[in-house]
Design an enzyme around this catalytic site. Structure first.
Site, PDB file in Angstrom:
ATOM      1  N   LYS A  54      55.740   9.025  -6.043  1.00  0.00           N
ATOM      2  CA  LYS A  54      55.683  10.364  -6.651  1.00  0.00           C
ATOM      3  C   LYS A  54      56.899  10.635  -7.543  1.00  0.00           C
ATOM      4  O   LYS A  54      56.898  11.583  -8.310  1.00  0.00           O
ATOM      5  CB  LYS A  54      55.542  11.432  -5.571  1.00  0.00           C
ATOM      6  CG  LYS A  54      54.239  11.334  -4.779  1.00  0.00           C
ATOM      7  CD  LYS A  54      53.021  11.818  -5.543  1.00  0.00           C
ATOM      8  CE  LYS A  54      51.762  11.717  -4.699  1.00  0.00           C
ATOM      9  NZ  LYS A  54      50.575  12.235  -5.342  1.00  0.00           N
TER      10      LYS A  54
HETATM   11  C1  LIG Z   1      51.925   8.886   1.658  1.00  0.00           C
HETATM   12  C2  LIG Z   1      50.907   9.023   0.560  1.00  0.00           C
HETATM   13  N1  LIG Z   1      49.943   8.089   0.455  1.00  0.00           N
HETATM   14  C3  LIG Z   1      49.004   8.173  -0.505  1.00  0.00           C
HETATM   15  C4  LIG Z   1      48.969   9.227  -1.394  1.00  0.00           C
HETATM   16  C5  LIG Z   1      47.873   9.287  -2.416  1.00  0.00           C
HETATM   17  O1  LIG Z   1      48.338   9.227  -3.743  1.00  0.00           O
HETATM   18  P1  LIG Z   1      47.593   9.993  -4.904  1.00  0.00           P
HETATM   19  O2  LIG Z   1      47.912  11.455  -4.775  1.00  0.00           O
HETATM   20  O3  LIG Z   1      48.134   9.412  -6.165  1.00  0.00           O
HETATM   21  O4  LIG Z   1      46.122   9.755  -4.734  1.00  0.00           O
HETATM   22  C6  LIG Z   1      49.945  10.204  -1.307  1.00  0.00           C
HETATM   23  C7  LIG Z   1      49.919  11.351  -2.218  1.00  0.00           C
HETATM   24  O5  LIG Z   1      49.792  12.479  -1.918  1.00  0.00           O
HETATM   25  C8  LIG Z   1      50.947  10.120  -0.324  1.00  0.00           C
HETATM   26  O6  LIG Z   1      51.912  11.041  -0.191  1.00  0.00           O
END
Ligand SMILES: Cc1ncc(COP(=O)(O)O)c(C=O)c1O
Length: 329
Positions: A54
């Site tokens: 992120k």
């Molecule tokens: C620990 C974790 N795994 C997976 C995701 C999924 O990513 P995305 O939001 O890009 O689908 C997130 C995002 O919120 C996350 O914080």
């Protein structure tokens, strides 16, 4: 990859320069233990400065600055209970913005709260009762964050100098992950047979899949979903176990994107077992959604030949889940 060494030895003026361009790890021990010939490649996004992919939302912030939506003296607001909050708090700290995070009350993860506080973010708990509205409108699993999103909207409309990042609808989320897609192409010399991404907002899946599908017509892109998403239940109950960060109910735009070749469902235990194996066999200390990604990657790699590549991400570091693994991020 030469550039990785160069990056490690660089002297930088801001930690934000160290976002992205993450190395890739071939999971040799894990693959060997499963009799796998193909390459299982893990993009180490956990090495980003605040500990997750992120951090790539730096693009979201800088595009908002470029377009005049975010200016000095503004406050960045977001509804998030996890990695997005931490990334924005870190970016805000470096760039001198105040950061206000709406967080679902009672689903605090102690470590995440402390990390946010350390970065100087203001954390505002939103009572869960307000999730009635989420029940009504929720098509996507990230419903616990909907009340917070309503607060962000109210704040944006009622106060000047507020910028709401809007990770669920801001196109710069996907754009940020497209950059990762180009890095993956470079690191694999354009040879990816299968790409796997667990779904929260869908940013990682969509961004990378868009780039890969454009360059590699036969690449298979798999979306990972939790098989035990409990739907709407009391998040404080003992039964409320989640793979943090990935939530049941894939959002419609992702289904309609035409990029999903398959959806694979992973149980809490499968995700957790693989996350533990990653620590113990490969030294990768990661969260459960990474475990889910790699669980699927291993199963896919079993179907492939020696020179084929399966790619997925180590989404975040495991230290934020040490005391409580059951809550959504
Ligand atoms: C620990 C974790 N795994 C997976 C995701 C999924 O990513 P995305 O939001 O890009 O689908 C997130 C995002 O919120 C996350 O914080």
């Amino acid at each position: 990859m030469g550039y990785v060494g160069e990056i490690m030895l660089r002297v930088v003026d801001s930690i934000l320069e160290l976002i992205g361009k993450t190395p890739m790890l071939r999971l040799n021990r894990l693959a060997k233990s499963e009799g796998i010939q193909a390459n299982v490649l893990l993009k180490l996004e956990n090495l980003n400065p605040s500990g997750s992919y992120k951090d790539r939302f730096i693009r979201m912030v800088e595009n908002a600055e470029k377009e005049g939506r975010l200016k000095p003296g503004y406050t960045i607001v977001e509804s998030s209970s996890g990695n997005t909050a931490i990334a924005l708090a870190m970016i805000g700290a470096v760039k001198g913005y105040k950061v206000k995070i709406f967080y679902p009350k009672d689903v605090w993860q102690m470590e995440k709260k402390k990390i946010l506080e350390r970065f100087g973010a203001e954390i505002i708990p939103v009572p869960l009762e307000e999730t009635e509205i989420a029940k009504k409108y929720g098509v996507h699993g990230a419903r616990v964050e909907i009340p917070g999103r309503i607060k962000c909207k109210e704040l944006e409309e009622s106060q000047p100098n507020v910028w709401w990042a809007r990770q669920f609808s801001n196109p710069d989320n996907v754009a940020a992950h497209r950059e990762m897609g180009y890095e993956i192409l470079e690191q694999t010399n354009g040879k990816v047979d299968v790409f796997i991404a667990s779904i929260g907002t869908g940013g990682n899946f969509l961004g990378v899949a868009q780039v890969l599908k454009d360059k590699i017509p036969n690449v298979k892109c798999i979306a990972v979903e939790p098989s035990q998403w409990p739907g709407w239940i009391d998040p404080l109950s003992k039964e409320a176990k989640f793979i943090p960060g990935i939530t049941g109910g894939i959002i419609e735009e992702i289904r309609k994107s035409g990029l999903v070749d398959e959806i694979v469902y992973v149980s809490n235990d499968e995700a957790k077992d693989m996350a533990y194996k990653l620590s113990r066999m490969e030294g990768v200390f990661c969260g459960m959604s990474t475990g889910a990604n790699v669980h699927v990657a291993i199963n896919e790699a079993k179907k492939l030949k020696a020179d084929q590549n399966v790619v997925t991400c180590a989404v975040d570091r495991g230290d934020r889940y040490l005391t409580d693994e059951r809550f959504i991020t």
